[in-house]
Scaffold this active site. Sequence first.
Site, PDB file in Angstrom:
ATOM      1  N   SER A  87     -17.544  31.767  20.684  1.00  0.00           N
ATOM      2  CA  SER A  87     -16.516  31.868  21.826  1.00  0.00           C
ATOM      3  C   SER A  87     -17.388  31.994  23.070  1.00  0.00           C
ATOM      4  O   SER A  87     -18.378  32.782  23.145  1.00  0.00           O
ATOM      5  CB  SER A  87     -15.600  32.721  21.622  1.00  0.00           C
ATOM      6  OG  SER A  87     -14.820  33.018  23.015  1.00  0.00           O
ATOM      7  N   TYR A 114     -14.256  41.543  21.173  1.00  0.00           N
ATOM      8  CA  TYR A 114     -14.062  40.355  20.674  1.00  0.00           C
ATOM      9  C   TYR A 114     -15.540  39.584  21.010  1.00  0.00           C
ATOM     10  O   TYR A 114     -16.142  38.950  20.206  1.00  0.00           O
ATOM     11  CB  TYR A 114     -13.022  39.604  21.087  1.00  0.00           C
ATOM     12  CG  TYR A 114     -12.796  38.027  20.756  1.00  0.00           C
ATOM     13  CD1 TYR A 114     -12.300  37.731  19.498  1.00  0.00           C
ATOM     14  CD2 TYR A 114     -13.197  37.189  21.790  1.00  0.00           C
ATOM     15  CE1 TYR A 114     -12.373  36.440  19.238  1.00  0.00           C
ATOM     16  CE2 TYR A 114     -12.893  35.879  21.485  1.00  0.00           C
ATOM     17  CZ  TYR A 114     -12.513  35.338  20.378  1.00  0.00           C
ATOM     18  OH  TYR A 114     -12.593  34.036  19.779  1.00  0.00           O
TER      19      TYR A 114
END
Length: 257
Positions: A149, A162
């Site tokens: 990501s 995250y």
Amino acid sequence: MSEISHGGQPQTVVVLGATSAVAERYARLQAAQGARLVLAGRDPRRLDAIAADLRARGAAYVHLAVHDLASPSAGFDAAWAEMASKLGGRVDTALLAYGILGDQKAAEGDIAEMTRQLNTNMISACAWLTVAANQMERQGQGTLIAIASVAGDRGRKSNYVYGAAKGGLALFAQGMAHRFAGTNVKVLTVKPGFIDTPMTDGLAKGGPLWATPEKVAADIDRAARRGATTLYTPWFWMGIMMIIRNLPSFVFNRMKI
């Protein structure tokens, strides 16, 4: 017409996290080329529905592997060997696509929750990449695709648990790409921005920064075919993250992102 790989046979593909929106769209692209696929995930009903769709789209073979991929007791080596055996013992492409967005605030106050997020998004993912890479090294060919990501490019207060996990996964995959440089084993690290999927249902959506799963899957397919090692998708995230990575701390720390 089927895409041909080794010995005139269709491509063999393992999809880890096959019920994710991007993984499903990627699998459709492979099915249209007559690929043989193993779909791994936790939800047998959803896997059944996806498999039926892929067969209708031209997949030569679809096998379902029901696993909690993030479980510490997943038995990575044995589970991978079983999946590979369903494809004749050879895997041309492995896509690692599972993960959770998680709750940043919950992870800040609960070590067990923080550990769960890190294990799901990084530790277990790195284990699957390792067993897949070792098989591809033995067979002398293959493509590994890891979906990380843009959140992993710089820690931000809104999602640093995250982001840390995805950043660690990206670094791991990049090191693996270096390990196999100059060989026929390729490793692609994918860094998507915002994608309109069920995983992001808790976020406000809309606007030019959001992409569809179809767009991201098509970008991944093209990048893998040309042997790329890193992909920002859509492309403009490369520029956005270059700016964010290089902002001085006195500017960055004033931002609410």
